[in-house]
Design an enzyme around this catalytic site. Structure first.
Site, short mmCIF file in Angstrom:
data_model
loop_
_atom_site.label_atom_id
_atom_site.label_comp_id
_atom_site.label_asym_id
_atom_site.label_seq_id
_atom_site.Cartn_x
_atom_site.Cartn_y
_atom_site.Cartn_z
N ASP A 107 -24.55 -6.73 -0.58
CA ASP A 107 -23.72 -5.53 -0.37
C ASP A 107 -22.25 -5.94 -0.38
O ASP A 107 -21.92 -7.13 -0.39
CB ASP A 107 -24.08 -4.80 0.95
N LYS A 163 -25.08 -1.43 -2.24
CA LYS A 163 -26.13 -1.00 -1.30
C LYS A 163 -25.68 0.24 -0.53
O LYS A 163 -24.53 0.34 -0.13
CB LYS A 163 -26.39 -2.15 -0.31
N GLY A 221 -32.56 -4.82 41.66
CA GLY A 221 -32.51 -5.12 40.22
C GLY A 221 -31.22 -5.81 39.80
O GLY A 221 -31.03 -6.12 38.62
N GLU A 222 -30.32 -6.05 40.76
CA GLU A 222 -29.06 -6.72 40.41
C GLU A 222 -29.32 -8.19 40.11
O GLU A 222 -30.10 -8.85 40.81
CB GLU A 222 -28.06 -6.61 41.56
N ARG A 275 -22.58 -5.18 13.98
CA ARG A 275 -22.64 -4.19 12.90
C ARG A 275 -22.06 -2.85 13.33
O ARG A 275 -21.78 -2.01 12.51
CB ARG A 275 -24.09 -4.04 12.40
N GLN A 276 -21.87 -2.71 14.65
CA GLN A 276 -21.24 -1.48 15.14
C GLN A 276 -19.75 -1.76 15.30
O GLN A 276 -19.25 -1.96 16.40
CB GLN A 276 -21.87 -1.07 16.47
N GLY A 328 -35.55 -6.76 7.16
CA GLY A 328 -35.92 -7.31 5.86
C GLY A 328 -35.68 -6.34 4.71
O GLY A 328 -35.83 -6.69 3.54
N SER A 339 -32.81 -8.72 9.36
CA SER A 339 -33.32 -7.97 10.51
C SER A 339 -34.66 -7.34 10.15
O SER A 339 -35.71 -7.96 10.30
CB SER A 339 -32.27 -6.94 10.93
N ASP A 349 -26.75 -13.93 2.95
CA ASP A 349 -26.53 -12.88 3.94
C ASP A 349 -26.28 -13.50 5.31
O ASP A 349 -26.54 -14.69 5.52
CB ASP A 349 -27.74 -11.93 4.01
C1 R5P Z 1 -25.65 -5.77 6.52
O1 R5P Z 1 -24.55 -5.36 6.36
C2 R5P Z 1 -26.00 -7.17 6.89
O2 R5P Z 1 -25.15 -8.11 6.32
C3 R5P Z 1 -27.44 -7.48 6.55
O3 R5P Z 1 -27.61 -7.35 5.16
C4 R5P Z 1 -28.35 -6.53 7.23
O4 R5P Z 1 -27.97 -6.35 8.55
C5 R5P Z 1 -29.78 -6.98 7.18
O5 R5P Z 1 -30.57 -6.04 7.84
P1 R5P Z 1 -31.98 -5.66 7.30
O6 R5P Z 1 -32.77 -6.92 7.18
O7 R5P Z 1 -32.52 -4.72 8.34
O8 R5P Z 1 -31.80 -4.96 6.00
#
Ligand code: R5P
Length: 271
Positions: free
Chosen positions: A149, A172, A27-28, A82-83, A202, A200, A196
């Site tokens: 946000d 938010k 699997g490498e 985001r992490q 939505g 992701s 934005d």
């Molecule tokens: C959040 O901080 C980001 O800037 C986007 O607003 C967020 O990641 C969008 O994700 P989703 O579509 O799942 O709300």
């Protein structure tokens, strides 16, 4: 300049240096640059997906071993951004680890619309935005710009500055993946543009559109750099009051009546 694209961006129309990839029985992953690129300037283009970091690291090394002169590692979209901080005790700060790994490659890195400002601290990295290109495709309207946000306020303000208009922010909260929003400003039928970095699930966009309509928004547009559209995001967004969404093709997105996809190969190559 020659470009080498990993599988994560094979949808982009940029010709790529040929690479052989295979997996050993265990699997490498194995990668090898097939073409002779000795002393040639090379830009490696790759998204950072949830699972391809090793491939990116190996490709960079393969180019070095083949004698290519790496001008840049260009990252149209970086996952994990985001992490960027510890929210709960014991969490990994995954975005930081990705940046740490990239930094240790000791090559110039260019990242487009990186979600987090907290991660933007490395001097080797250049941070670029696609939003200035995407907003060129908007219809001519007197939009009020909306940051969905607090984290997106800087980004939305930059767009408002270009469009010479004002920006408002939605508050938010996200609890157990569920988005809730507060906003109370009468919009008197004015058209709005939500800005934005990514769409992701939505949820952000849908909740924002609901609250903006409650506050008498006119037509609702959205511009976002990266269209992930995970799970059934597209169907949910289709049922919302959003008139048009403009995203780039940093990720392979199928256009629709509602979703306009702008090709950004030139920007990725030149910016
Ligand atoms: C959040 O901080 C980001 O800037 C986007 O607003 C967020 O990641 C969008 O994700 P989703 O579509 O799942 O709300």
């Amino acid at each position: 300049m020659k470009y080498l694209l990993t599988n994560s961006v094979k949808h982009l129309h940029i010709p790529s240096v040929k690479v052989e990839r295979k997996f050993f029985p265990e699997g490498e992953l194995y990668v090898r640059v097939v073409e002779n690129i000795k002393n040639r300037p090379i830009t490696i283009v790759s998204n950072i997906t949830p699972t391809n970091l090793l491939e990116v690291l190996f490709i960079v090394d393969a180019v070095k071993q083949a004698g290519g002169k790496i001008k840049s590692l260009t990252i149209p979209f970086m996952s994990y951004a985001r992490q960027d901080k510890m929210q709960k005790y014991g969490e990994a700060i995954s975005g930081e680890i990705i940046c740490f790994a990239l930094k240790n490659l000791k090559i110039p890195v260019k990242i487009f619309d990186l979600h987090s400002d907290l991660l933007k601290k490395d001097f080797r990295f250049k941070y670029r935005t696609l939003l200035s290109e995407l907003i060129k495709k908007l219809p001519r309207k007197n939009f009020i710009i909306i940051a969905p946000d607090k984290g997106g306020l800087k980004r939305a303000s930059a767009v408002a500055k270009i469009l010479k208009t004002k920006v408002l922010m939605i508050k938010k909260k996200r609890k157990n993946g569920k988005v809730s929003m507060t906003f109370s400003k009468n919009l008197f039928g004015k058209d709005v543009l939500i800005v934005d970095d990514m769409i992701s699930t939505g949820a952000t966009l849908i909740e924002a559109s609901k609250i903006l309509k409650k506050n008498n928004a006119g037509e609702i547009y959205c511009v976002a750099s990266h269209g992930l559209f995970v799970k059934n995001a597209r169907e949910k967004i289709k049922k919302s009051k959003i008139k048009k969404i403009i995203v780039s093709n940093t990720l392979p997105v199928k256009p629709s009546d509602q979703i306009k996809v702008i090709r950004v190969e030139k920007v990725l190559q030149n910016k």
